[in-house]
Design a protein around this motif. Structure first.
Motif, PDB file in Angstrom:
ATOM      1  N   UNK A  36       0.482  -6.258   3.034  1.00 51.96           N
ATOM      2  CA  UNK A  36       1.630  -6.921   3.652  1.00 51.96           C
ATOM      3  C   UNK A  36       2.745  -5.924   3.947  1.00 51.96           C
ATOM      4  N   UNK A  37       2.846  -4.899   3.112  1.00 49.40           N
ATOM      5  CA  UNK A  37       3.911  -3.908   3.258  1.00 49.40           C
ATOM      6  C   UNK A  37       3.324  -2.514   3.078  1.00 49.40           C
ATOM      7  N   UNK A  38       3.546  -1.649   4.063  1.00 50.41           N
ATOM      8  CA  UNK A  38       3.038  -0.275   4.026  1.00 50.41           C
ATOM      9  C   UNK A  38       4.185   0.666   3.691  1.00 50.41           C
ATOM     10  N   UNK A  39       4.025   1.406   2.602  1.00 48.41           N
ATOM     11  CA  UNK A  39       5.074   2.314   2.114  1.00 48.41           C
ATOM     12  C   UNK A  39       4.521   3.736   2.130  1.00 48.41           C
ATOM     13  N   UNK A  40       5.109   4.576   2.963  1.00 46.43           N
ATOM     14  CA  UNK A  40       4.684   5.967   3.101  1.00 46.43           C
ATOM     15  C   UNK A  40       5.544   6.846   2.206  1.00 46.43           C
ATOM     16  N   UNK A  41       4.906   7.746   1.468  1.00 45.80           N
ATOM     17  CA  UNK A  41       5.601   8.675   0.580  1.00 45.80           C
ATOM     18  C   UNK A  41       5.530  10.064   1.211  1.00 45.80           C
ATOM     19  N   UNK A  42       6.684  10.639   1.550  1.00 42.82           N
ATOM     20  CA  UNK A  42       6.694  11.915   2.271  1.00 42.82           C
ATOM     21  C   UNK A  42       7.947  12.707   1.939  1.00 42.82           C
ATOM     22  N   UNK A  43       7.779  13.921   1.427  1.00 45.06           N
ATOM     23  CA  UNK A  43       8.969  14.755   1.223  1.00 45.06           C
ATOM     24  C   UNK A  43       9.451  15.285   2.576  1.00 45.06           C
ATOM     25  N   UNK A  44      10.666  15.861   2.599  1.00 45.95           N
ATOM     26  CA  UNK A  44      11.324  16.209   3.864  1.00 45.95           C
ATOM     27  C   UNK A  44      10.535  17.201   4.713  1.00 45.95           C
ATOM     28  N   UNK A  45       9.668  18.010   4.094  1.00 47.24           N
ATOM     29  CA  UNK A  45       8.921  19.020   4.846  1.00 47.24           C
ATOM     30  C   UNK A  45       7.867  18.409   5.763  1.00 47.24           C
ATOM     31  N   UNK A  46       7.555  17.114   5.589  1.00 49.49           N
ATOM     32  CA  UNK A  46       6.506  16.471   6.383  1.00 49.49           C
ATOM     33  C   UNK A  46       7.004  15.975   7.746  1.00 49.49           C
ATOM     34  N   UNK A  48       0.855  -1.184   0.000  1.00 50.28           N
ATOM     35  CA  UNK A  48       0.000   0.000   0.000  1.00 50.28           C
ATOM     36  C   UNK A  48       0.890   1.232   0.000  1.00 50.28           C
ATOM     37  N   UNK A  49       0.626   2.149  -0.925  1.00 49.86           N
ATOM     38  CA  UNK A  49       1.395   3.390  -1.031  1.00 49.86           C
ATOM     39  C   UNK A  49       0.531   4.530  -0.493  1.00 49.86           C
ATOM     40  N   UNK A  50       1.029   5.173   0.566  1.00 52.02           N
ATOM     41  CA  UNK A  50       0.223   6.108   1.340  1.00 52.02           C
ATOM     42  C   UNK A  50       0.899   7.480   1.399  1.00 52.02           C
ATOM     43  N   UNK A  51       0.149   8.510   1.052  1.00 53.68           N
ATOM     44  CA  UNK A  51       0.605   9.883   1.229  1.00 53.68           C
ATOM     45  C   UNK A  51       0.096  10.436   2.554  1.00 53.68           C
TER      46      UNK A  51
END
Length: 253
Positions: A200-210, A169-172
């Protein structure tokens, strides 16, 4: 304790108590008043606090108001494009994945390059982007439409999601801190959390400002995250917290 770690803990304290004094910092961290003042000066330079006579408090707003989806697409940064490319490279042939409705995750969808893949999404935009890719099977969830941000939500969407199991799962997110993952809208957070539970695998997408930021609604703990993809490493204190929860941090090589 390093200055960066103290600064992170000061902001965490302010999230809970709204204000802090120089004397509080001296007592909590066993430092001099000069050291406490230097911490506050640096936090003010980073626009994390408002200094007051003898202490500090949080700004009323940490960020400008979030625009609608199309407005955010116009300002998708180079950092988000890099993050999207890294995320897309993690998808393998025959993977079953969930893509949420964030603009950073759309950068991943745009760069998806596999022969065969099954995608579940609540985003009108993600479905539209992926409709032009051969071999990608799309399940667009049905529910109530959030017009400004172009996603569907509601109890029926969460109930439908609970029947699916996926590889990734790709999560913003809006913000990521020691307290977990957060954003503005509760209904969006409830849906993202269900997406995470089905993977099964959680992938968070976050730029450095988060990093180090807390938005009003906390929707998940760091213990529920496997990977964070970002454009550059967070400050040492935040990195240590992520490592404590066995979260792998991926940045461009």
């Amino acid at each position: 304790m390093y200055q960066e770690e103290r600064m992170l803990k000061i902001v965490d304290y302010l999230q809970l108590h709204k204000r802090i004094s120089v004397d509080d910092i001296c007592e909590f961290f066993n430092v001099s008043r000069d050291t406490a003042r230097r911490d506050l000066v640096k936090l003010e330079e980073h626009q994390k606090i408002i200094r007051t006579r003898g202490g500090a408090l949080l700004p009323t707003l940490h960020h400008d108001p979030i625009g609608n989806y199309n407005e955010r697409l116009l300002t998708v940064s180079e950092e988000k494009q890099v993050i999207g490319q890294l995320a897309a490279s993690m998808v393998r042939d025959k993977d079953r994945i969930i893509l949420d409705s964030s603009t950073t995750v759309q950068a991943c969808a745009e760069r998806l390059n596999v022969q065969e893949c099954s995608v579940i999404t609540n985003s009108i935009n993600q479905a539209d982007v992926l409709s032009g890719k051969d071999g990608v099977s799309i399940h667009l969830l049905g529910g109530r439409l959030q017009k400004e941000h172009r996603y569907v939500y509601g109890s029926s969407v969460i109930a439908t999601l609970s029947h699916y199991f996926v590889d990734k799962a790709f999560i913003g997110i809006g913000g990521i801190s020691a307290h977990g993952l957060s954003l503005i809208h509760e209904e969006d957070g409830m849906l993202k959390h269900q997406m995470m539970k089905q993977a099964d695998q959680v992938i968070v997408l976050a730029d450095h400002s988060k990093f180090g930021i807390n938005f009003p609604y906390r929707f998940a703990d760091l213990s529920e995250v496997n990977i964070v993809i970002t454009d550059r490493l967070p400050e040492p204190a935040m990195l240590e917290i992520l490592q404590h929860y066995d979260v792998e941090v991926v940045v461009p090589s």
